[in-house]
Design an enzyme around this catalytic site. Sequence first.
Site, PDB file in Angstrom:
ATOM      1  N   GLY A  98       0.829  -1.320   0.075  1.00 18.20           N
ATOM      2  CA  GLY A  98       0.065  -0.047   0.063  1.00 18.20           C
ATOM      3  C   GLY A  98       0.956   1.456   0.128  1.00 18.20           C
ATOM      4  CG  LEU A  99      -0.605   4.790  -2.027  1.00 21.15           C
ATOM      5  CD1 LEU A  99      -1.759   6.030  -1.952  1.00 21.15           C
ATOM      6  CD2 LEU A  99       0.426   5.300  -2.996  1.00 21.15           C
ATOM      7  CB  SER A 100       4.530   6.205   2.008  1.00 20.78           C
ATOM      8  OG  SER A 100       4.994   6.687   3.129  1.00 20.78           O
ATOM      9  N   GLY A 101       2.395   5.668   4.310  1.00 15.76           N
ATOM     10  CA  GLY A 101       1.261   5.912   5.293  1.00 15.76           C
ATOM     11  C   GLY A 101      -0.223   5.293   5.315  1.00 15.76           C
ATOM     12  CB  SER A 102      -1.546   2.988   3.080  1.00 18.72           C
ATOM     13  OG  SER A 102      -0.871   2.014   3.177  1.00 18.72           O
ATOM     14  N   GLY A 103      -0.819   2.449   6.311  1.00 17.50           N
ATOM     15  CA  GLY A 103      -1.192   1.784   7.412  1.00 17.50           C
ATOM     16  C   GLY A 103      -0.225   0.452   7.565  1.00 17.50           C
ATOM     17  CE  LYS A 104       3.801  -0.227   3.102  1.00 22.70           C
ATOM     18  NZ  LYS A 104       2.943   1.341   3.067  1.00 22.70           N
ATOM     19  CB  SER A 105       4.561   0.009   9.946  1.00 21.49           C
ATOM     20  OG  SER A 105       5.299  -0.243   8.829  1.00 21.49           O
ATOM     21  CB  SER A 139       5.720  -4.247  -2.747  1.00 25.55           C
ATOM     22  OG  SER A 139       5.051  -4.611  -1.722  1.00 25.55           O
TER      23      SER A 139
HETATM   24  P1  ADP Z   1       3.011   2.731   6.099  1.00 24.04           P
HETATM   25  O1  ADP Z   1       3.796   1.838   7.115  1.00 24.04           O
HETATM   26  O2  ADP Z   1       2.051   2.119   5.458  1.00 24.04           O
HETATM   27  O3  ADP Z   1       3.912   3.702   5.751  1.00 24.04           O
HETATM   28  P2  ADP Z   1       2.523   3.650   8.702  1.00 24.04           P
HETATM   29  O4  ADP Z   1       1.564   2.307   9.457  1.00 24.04           O
HETATM   30  O5  ADP Z   1       3.657   4.083   9.288  1.00 24.04           O
HETATM   31  O6  ADP Z   1       2.245   3.471   7.281  1.00 24.04           O
HETATM   32  O7  ADP Z   1       1.638   4.844   9.273  1.00 24.04           O
HETATM   33  C1  ADP Z   1       0.082   4.824   9.210  1.00 24.04           C
HETATM   34  C2  ADP Z   1      -0.511   6.078   9.983  1.00 24.04           C
HETATM   35  O8  ADP Z   1      -2.084   6.151   9.883  1.00 24.04           O
HETATM   36  C3  ADP Z   1      -0.050   5.846  11.542  1.00 24.04           C
HETATM   37  O9  ADP Z   1       0.038   6.982  12.080  1.00 24.04           O
HETATM   38  C4  ADP Z   1      -1.433   5.440  12.084  1.00 24.04           C
HETATM   39  O10 ADP Z   1      -1.856   5.711  13.306  1.00 24.04           O
HETATM   40  C5  ADP Z   1      -2.498   6.028  11.231  1.00 24.04           C
HETATM   41  N1  ADP Z   1      -3.946   5.370  11.124  1.00 24.04           N
HETATM   42  C6  ADP Z   1      -4.853   5.990  11.135  1.00 24.04           C
HETATM   43  N2  ADP Z   1      -6.084   5.059  11.022  1.00 24.04           N
HETATM   44  C7  ADP Z   1      -5.651   3.739  10.600  1.00 24.04           C
HETATM   45  C8  ADP Z   1      -5.767   2.473  10.556  1.00 24.04           C
HETATM   46  N3  ADP Z   1      -7.165   2.276  10.484  1.00 24.04           N
HETATM   47  N4  ADP Z   1      -5.196   1.524   9.972  1.00 24.04           N
HETATM   48  C9  ADP Z   1      -3.682   1.709   9.908  1.00 24.04           C
HETATM   49  N5  ADP Z   1      -3.215   3.034  10.287  1.00 24.04           N
HETATM   50  C10 ADP Z   1      -4.175   4.096  10.532  1.00 24.04           C
END
Ligand code: ADP
Length: 218
Positions: free
Chosen positions: A47-54, A121
């Site tokens: 998924g996109l950066s900031g999508s919530g993967k980690s 990815s």
């Molecule tokens: P990625 O790993 O995809 O770059 P991160 O997990 O680092 O993304 O960041 C996702 C951000 O979105 C976090 O700050 C998280 O708290 C916030 N967030 C809000 N709602 C959700 C959700 N339903 N699932 C995952 N992250 C969420």
Amino acid sequence: MSQSPYQVISDSSATISSDVVWHKHAVTHDDRVTAKGHKPCVLWFTGLSGSGKSTIANAVDVQLHQLNVHTYVLDGDNVRHGLNGDLGFADKDRIENIRRVGEVSNLFVDAGLIVLTAFISPFESDRQQARDKLTEGQFLEVFIDTPLAVCESRDPKGLYKKARSGEIKHFTGIDSDYESPVDPEIHVKTDNRSVEECAKDVVDYLLVNGFIENRQGK
Ligand code: ADP
């Protein structure tokens, strides 16, 4: 010569000498799976950066631990501190980054673990290459589906701001493509949902499809 239980390195630039023979170990993959008590697989978060993967991968990891499942998380940034510390962000390096993660995931699955990987990815071909290394059914693509505008408003690492100002080039979603999965095994929409709800989508898939069973407290 013994046959490898999984498909070996497919980097076209690497040649494997005929003197390098796969050594068959006395403890088999099936023995390891039996010892673990659940089926191994890779949960490939994309998924996109900031999508919530980690964030979701970590929440899934916690829920799986509560079910006594053996797991390991391979996180994009963490892997770049060690194994992939020599790689940058040019296309060639991004491809090699994902190839190595695929290989390591493959080894962990051979060891009987449920592996959670969290990498953007962005390219279908790279995800397919990782899938091709595993036995059918052991690669589960988890599409963390969050609209770009939502990712950008979250901007947990301030990277979108830098990408918009031109400080970072080739940023996925801004000036580099993200190819959304066409038919992911698990499709998680995160907007207006809690992290726990999203993580439960993944754990429920593993329960329903027999990878794990609810053996909390056993
Ligand atoms: P990625 O790993 O995809 O770059 P991160 O997990 O680092 O993304 O960041 C996702 C951000 O979105 C976090 O700050 C998280 O708290 C916030 N967030 C809000 N709602 C959700 C959700 N339903 N699932 C995952 N992250 C969420």
